[in-house]
Design an enzyme around this catalytic site. Structure first.
Site, mmCIF file in Angstrom:
data_model
loop_
_atom_site.group_PDB
_atom_site.id
_atom_site.type_symbol
_atom_site.label_atom_id
_atom_site.label_comp_id
_atom_site.label_asym_id
_atom_site.label_seq_id
_atom_site.Cartn_x
_atom_site.Cartn_y
_atom_site.Cartn_z
ATOM 1 C CG ASP A 1 37.046 -23.397 -20.249
ATOM 2 O OD1 ASP A 1 38.065 -22.820 -19.813
ATOM 3 O OD2 ASP A 1 36.741 -23.380 -21.464
ATOM 4 C CD GLU B 1 41.256 -20.586 -23.711
ATOM 5 O OE1 GLU B 1 41.745 -20.053 -24.728
ATOM 6 O OE2 GLU B 1 41.091 -21.822 -23.614
#
Length: 388
Positions: free
Chosen positions: A78, A136
């Site tokens: 991400d 994350e």
């Protein structure tokens, strides 16, 4: 051909992958394009893939021992809500979203390691599970565990890495034991009573109470915590007030608590509760406190730290291994995995002044020296091949 030479042959491919991910960043839980590319890459190699939480991808490469251990290699995918300021050909095309934390590099590195290990699967004494994790930055590792990413086959140990611009390229940074902090979100709603600014005695000023609290809560760190320990209370957002001449009746403070052990974490939370109650009562107001538990401390397994140090020293030289003595107060959701299985998380350098890649992570000008892609891939491969 030696394994290291096979990795070197991937240089252009790794750079192309990383730049493509960088140019098309996606925030946590929305990594749709990224996961499609990862999924196709793994399937093209010949691996079966499994979806988790919509955008998470898992694939397992089986070794030549029926009852061999299973090792998980994890990369996060991400990006962040950051507007990129780098003027590079692969600059983000998604307004307000940027790979400012290097997850584009982590994903490319793990794909490279997957390819090399697949092509040398006859040498594998262990099973390797490749896990491309979404979210994350929002702590989604916890939910991946709940969905079973550590099962079928059951994971025996786990490795993860992170690029760091504070470290020169070709170096790694690693620490035994606690290597990152726990994090908890603090939300304080300070309640008073509004009134006219010319007659403050007729109201209860929430701004004054909030101001005292911001200062008073810092005394918990300086006066209640062992000076040899480390902890931080920081407030990054304050909201309140209506007009310059009106006594404010409500202020909202949002902040973070970082600690390095559970005893300190519990103590500070109790002290925050007591401070909020007593300070607000003293001013005739009230505080509604919410402490939202976050990521736990990240604790590396000493034996696996030694393994990474040994392998990196053989690859790069002993002088390229930086052993950290102190734990930073940053957090990393890899900690969730280390609560379940032994493992290690370490940093690889991507900082190079000549290439202007020394801006810190989460900065709008963060970038990497792409030479780190080969190094990260080599270390992943070396670690796997050294385990039996």
């Amino acid at each position: 051909m030696k394994i290291s030479e096979e990795v070197l042959c991937l240089n252009d491919e790794l750079i192309a992958l990383r730049r493509d991910f960088h140019q098309h960043p996606e925030i946590g839980g929305k990594e749709f394009r990224t996961s499609q590319i990862v999924e196709k890459y793994l399937q093209d190699l010949g691996l079966e893939t499994q979806r988790m939480a919509d955008t998470g991808i898992v694939a397992t490469l089986y070794g030549n021992r029926p009852n061999g251990k299973t090792i998980l290699l994890r990369a996060d995918m991400d990006a962040l809500f950051v507007e990129e300021e780098n003027e590079v050909p692969y600059k983000s095309v998604n307004p307000g979203v940027m790979h400012a934390c290097g997850h584009d590099a982590h994903t490319a590195i793990l794909l490279g390691a997957c390819k090399v290990l697949y092509e040398n699967r006859d040498l594998l004494k262990v099973n390797v599970k490749f896990f491309f994790q979404p979210g994350e930055e929002i702590g989604a590792g916890k939910y991946m565990i709940e969905e079973g990413c550590l099962e079928n086959p059951k994971v025996d140990m786990i490795f993860g890495l992170h690029v760091g611009s504070h470290i020169k390229t070709r170096y790694i940074e690693i620490k035994k034991g606690t290597a990152a902090a726990s994090t908890d979100r603090l939300i304080l709603k300070v309640l008073g009573k509004n009134g006219h600014g010319a007659y403050p005695h007729e109201g209860v000023d929430a701004i004054v109470i909030a101001s005292y609290l911001v200062t008073a809560l810092q005394s918990i760190i300086s006066r209640n915590i062992d000076p040899t320990d480390s902890a931080v209370i920081s407030f990054g957002k304050i909201e309140g007030g209506h007009k310059g001449n009106i006594i404010c009746d409500e202020v909202k403070l949002t902040g973070t608590l970082r600690t390095l052990n559970e005893d300190t974490r519990h103590l500070i939370k109790e002290k925050i509760k007591a401070m909020c109650e007593n300070v607000s009562i003293g001013f005739g107001g009230k505080v509604d406190l919410e402490i939202i538990p976050g990521i736990p401390t990240l604790v590396n397994t000493s034996e696996l730290v030694d393994l990474v140090v040994k392998n990196t020293s053989e690859l790069r030289g002993c002088d390229k291994v930086l052993k950290k003595e102190k734990s930073p107060l940053g957090a990393e959701d890899f900690a969730w995995f280390l609560q379940k299985v032994p493992g290690v998380f370490f940093n690889i350098g991507c900082g190079n002044e000549d290439k202007n890649t020394t801006y810190p992570i989460h900065n709008s000008k963060f970038n990497i020296d792409e030479d780190c892609l080969l190094i990260g891939t080599m270390i992943h491969v070396k670690n796997i091949l050294s385990i039996s």
